[in-house]
Design a protein around this motif. Sequence first.
Motif, PDB file in Angstrom:
ATOM      1  N   TYR A 277       0.628  -0.820   0.072  1.00 18.94           N
ATOM      2  CA  TYR A 277       0.009  -0.434   0.150  1.00 18.94           C
ATOM      3  C   TYR A 277       1.283   1.544   0.397  1.00 18.94           C
ATOM      4  O   TYR A 277       0.571   2.232  -1.058  1.00 18.94           O
ATOM      5  CB  TYR A 277      -0.802   0.024   1.315  1.00 18.94           C
ATOM      6  CG  TYR A 277      -1.887  -0.859   1.312  1.00 18.94           C
ATOM      7  CD1 TYR A 277      -2.881  -1.773  -0.206  1.00 18.94           C
ATOM      8  CD2 TYR A 277      -2.710  -1.043   2.137  1.00 18.94           C
ATOM      9  CE1 TYR A 277      -3.995  -1.653   0.534  1.00 18.94           C
ATOM     10  CE2 TYR A 277      -3.752  -1.850   2.543  1.00 18.94           C
ATOM     11  CZ  TYR A 277      -4.485  -1.984   1.375  1.00 18.94           C
ATOM     12  OH  TYR A 277      -5.830  -3.065   1.146  1.00 18.94           O
ATOM     13  N   ASP A 278       1.803   1.374   0.274  1.00 19.34           N
ATOM     14  CA  ASP A 278       2.481   2.302   0.600  1.00 19.34           C
ATOM     15  C   ASP A 278       3.736   2.728  -1.072  1.00 19.34           C
ATOM     16  O   ASP A 278       3.457   4.428  -0.675  1.00 19.34           O
ATOM     17  CB  ASP A 278       4.004   2.240   1.940  1.00 19.34           C
ATOM     18  CG  ASP A 278       3.333   2.344   3.413  1.00 19.34           C
ATOM     19  OD1 ASP A 278       2.396   2.630   3.786  1.00 19.34           O
ATOM     20  OD2 ASP A 278       4.143   1.448   4.180  1.00 19.34           O
ATOM     21  N   PHE A 281       0.437   3.961  -2.548  1.00 17.26           N
ATOM     22  CA  PHE A 281       0.279   5.609  -2.341  1.00 17.26           C
ATOM     23  C   PHE A 281       1.286   6.730  -2.578  1.00 17.26           C
ATOM     24  O   PHE A 281       0.805   7.501  -2.495  1.00 17.26           O
ATOM     25  CB  PHE A 281      -0.553   5.282  -1.306  1.00 17.26           C
ATOM     26  CG  PHE A 281      -1.848   4.680  -1.280  1.00 17.26           C
ATOM     27  CD1 PHE A 281      -2.296   3.403  -2.521  1.00 17.26           C
ATOM     28  CD2 PHE A 281      -2.001   3.701  -0.250  1.00 17.26           C
ATOM     29  CE1 PHE A 281      -3.583   2.720  -2.447  1.00 17.26           C
ATOM     30  CE2 PHE A 281      -3.138   2.587  -0.298  1.00 17.26           C
ATOM     31  CZ  PHE A 281      -3.679   2.735  -1.049  1.00 17.26           C
ATOM     32  N   VAL A 286      -1.789  11.854  -0.151  1.00 16.91           N
ATOM     33  CA  VAL A 286      -2.142  11.538   0.635  1.00 16.91           C
ATOM     34  C   VAL A 286      -0.898  11.633   2.266  1.00 16.91           C
ATOM     35  O   VAL A 286      -0.240  11.509   1.542  1.00 16.91           O
ATOM     36  CB  VAL A 286      -2.792   9.658   0.716  1.00 16.91           C
ATOM     37  CG1 VAL A 286      -4.243  10.200  -0.199  1.00 16.91           C
ATOM     38  CG2 VAL A 286      -1.898   9.347   0.059  1.00 16.91           C
ATOM     39  N   THR A 288       0.627   8.616   4.360  1.00 13.31           N
ATOM     40  CA  THR A 288       0.490   7.488   4.407  1.00 13.31           C
ATOM     41  C   THR A 288       1.168   6.903   6.221  1.00 13.31           C
ATOM     42  O   THR A 288       1.303   7.955   6.654  1.00 13.31           O
ATOM     43  CB  THR A 288       1.897   5.707   3.318  1.00 13.31           C
ATOM     44  OG1 THR A 288       2.689   6.675   3.920  1.00 13.31           O
ATOM     45  CG2 THR A 288       1.237   6.697   1.996  1.00 13.31           C
ATOM     46  N   TYR A 303      -4.391  -0.278   8.740  1.00 11.74           N
ATOM     47  CA  TYR A 303      -4.024   0.128   7.636  1.00 11.74           C
ATOM     48  C   TYR A 303      -4.592   2.098   7.487  1.00 11.74           C
ATOM     49  O   TYR A 303      -6.028   1.377   6.883  1.00 11.74           O
ATOM     50  CB  TYR A 303      -3.761  -0.176   6.125  1.00 11.74           C
ATOM     51  CG  TYR A 303      -2.890   0.769   5.093  1.00 11.74           C
ATOM     52  CD1 TYR A 303      -1.014   0.688   5.744  1.00 11.74           C
ATOM     53  CD2 TYR A 303      -3.400   1.576   4.813  1.00 11.74           C
ATOM     54  CE1 TYR A 303      -0.409   1.419   4.962  1.00 11.74           C
ATOM     55  CE2 TYR A 303      -2.797   3.033   3.751  1.00 11.74           C
ATOM     56  CZ  TYR A 303      -1.076   2.190   3.443  1.00 11.74           C
ATOM     57  OH  TYR A 303       0.047   2.834   3.134  1.00 11.74           O
ATOM     58  N   LEU A 305      -4.611   5.669   6.177  1.00 10.17           N
ATOM     59  CA  LEU A 305      -4.554   5.777   5.415  1.00 10.17           C
ATOM     60  C   LEU A 305      -4.934   7.872   5.608  1.00 10.17           C
ATOM     61  O   LEU A 305      -6.635   7.962   6.048  1.00 10.17           O
ATOM     62  CB  LEU A 305      -5.176   6.086   3.631  1.00 10.17           C
ATOM     63  CG  LEU A 305      -4.702   6.536   2.856  1.00 10.17           C
ATOM     64  CD1 LEU A 305      -2.799   6.003   2.235  1.00 10.17           C
ATOM     65  CD2 LEU A 305      -4.548   5.929   1.677  1.00 10.17           C
ATOM     66  N   ARG A 306      -4.207   8.523   5.364  1.00  2.70           N
ATOM     67  CA  ARG A 306      -4.960  10.224   5.488  1.00  2.70           C
ATOM     68  C   ARG A 306      -4.179  11.638   4.170  1.00  2.70           C
ATOM     69  O   ARG A 306      -3.801  11.073   3.724  1.00  2.70           O
ATOM     70  CB  ARG A 306      -4.368  11.295   6.959  1.00  2.70           C
ATOM     71  CG  ARG A 306      -4.901  10.596   8.455  1.00  2.70           C
ATOM     72  CD  ARG A 306      -3.733  11.263   9.099  1.00  2.70           C
ATOM     73  NE  ARG A 306      -2.635  10.586   9.020  1.00  2.70           N
ATOM     74  CZ  ARG A 306      -1.436  11.743   9.842  1.00  2.70           C
ATOM     75  NH1 ARG A 306      -1.352  12.435  10.674  1.00  2.70           N
ATOM     76  NH2 ARG A 306      -0.782  10.401   9.613  1.00  2.70           N
ATOM     77  N   ARG A 315     -12.259  12.873   2.698  1.00  3.07           N
ATOM     78  CA  ARG A 315     -12.609  11.686   3.285  1.00  3.07           C
ATOM     79  C   ARG A 315     -14.346  10.713   3.027  1.00  3.07           C
ATOM     80  O   ARG A 315     -13.662   9.331   3.328  1.00  3.07           O
ATOM     81  CB  ARG A 315     -12.685  11.458   4.160  1.00  3.07           C
ATOM     82  CG  ARG A 315     -12.610   9.974   5.519  1.00  3.07           C
ATOM     83  CD  ARG A 315     -13.347   9.662   6.222  1.00  3.07           C
ATOM     84  NE  ARG A 315     -14.039  10.831   6.320  1.00  3.07           N
ATOM     85  CZ  ARG A 315     -13.816  10.319   8.212  1.00  3.07           C
ATOM     86  NH1 ARG A 315     -13.165  10.083   8.245  1.00  3.07           N
ATOM     87  NH2 ARG A 315     -14.959  11.623   8.895  1.00  3.07           N
ATOM     88  N   SER A 365      -9.617   3.754   7.185  1.00  9.21           N
ATOM     89  CA  SER A 365      -8.457   2.595   7.597  1.00  9.21           C
ATOM     90  C   SER A 365      -9.180   1.284   6.192  1.00  9.21           C
ATOM     91  O   SER A 365     -10.049   1.201   5.868  1.00  9.21           O
ATOM     92  CB  SER A 365      -9.260   2.050   8.424  1.00  9.21           C
ATOM     93  OG  SER A 365      -9.118   2.259   9.798  1.00  9.21           O
TER      94      SER A 365
END
Length: 389
Positions: A277-278, A281, A286, A288, A303, A305-306, A315, A365
């Motif tokens: 994912y990291d 993205f 975002v 991470t 996990y 994410l913001r 969001r 999440s």
Amino acid sequence: MTTTPANPFIPFALPDIGDDEIAEVVDTLKSGWITTGPKTRRFEEDFSAFLGDAGLHAMAVNSATAGLHLALEALGIGPGDEVITTTHTFTATAEVVRYLGADVVLVDIDPATLCIDVAAVEAAITPRTKAVMPVHYAGLAADMTALLALARRHGLKVVEDAAHALPTTCGGQLVGTLASDASVFSFYANKTMTTGEGGMVVTRDAEIAKRIQVMRLHGINRDAFDRFTAKVPSWYYEVTAPGFKYNLTDIASAMGIHQLKRARAFQQARADMAARYDAAFANLPVITPPQPLPGDTHAWHLYVLRLADDAKLTRDELIEGLYAAGIGCSVHYIPLHLQPYWRDRYQLQPQQFPHSQRAYEQMLSLPLYTRMGPAEVQRVIDAVRSLLD
Ligand SMILES: *Cc1c(COP(=O)(O)O)cnc(C)c1O
């Protein structure tokens, strides 16, 4: 939703129950002893061995909430006392303080780690403060070095909410073996290992352990298994306090024994998915998740994410878009300062918790669990990228 037989809905979380867990549960059901007994004892011994510290007492309970309640009770928390914890947690962390008639003092998080801000803890200490409860949010250790030093300076007890933290390390040491008064793990269905419902309290202190052992089963001085398996069968027992009904069943412990054997492999699989994912993205608008310090282990329960300020979706829109693509998400957490009970009881305002408030507004999440295959991880990645790119 654009789910098809070839692309079924990807739920936010699923337990990973293997044949060994199932066989052990069946064995328990056939054994004639289904409540707390030999399997629970074995689960507790295995748990201490997993933590690798012979000085620890591990006590199985029927939830982490029960474990947190028992730990604070054993530490003598009661009316007039204050316990400091993070606003960015599940209500269970804080509600147990209220069970005991003590007051909860919520503080903000460190925006870098999303864990309790130790400087905010220090600023919140009053003559009534008795304990502090850090949460290893998402499976990343809170700054326990600073927090334990602060607690020592002020004579405060420390109970770690380790519901997300199996296995997590802090300064190379497993959470559960640090110099706090107690740590409490959760085996709820969506946690890093599960017994359906369940928890484990860990402490080094023999007096605290003794109190918890008594209070988790009606305040009785010996549990039923001891009574019926002692060399001289005994019907005699003594009630020494108005205890609780917080013992874990052998049916649950049967699962726990085998889930625990897989805990390291689960963590590796979660870490591998988080790394995928990291990487995927990295160029999106975002933030991470925070990474562990070099050499430390993140349990990757969540996990998170913001969204950055320049993201083209909110969001809520992103969650809706993912749902439409057949992907379940969640938000951890709606901070306690926004929940009616906590907000109204302590007259809390979002401005008192700017980092938690901001993180909450930006965060979601994503699914992260060991039953996800590479194709499902890729579907989540593709959906997030197509919505945000
Ligand atoms: C899940 C969770 C709990 C409660 O665990 P139970 O075993 O369901 O009681 C407590 N604190 C946090 C942070 C959690 O995520």
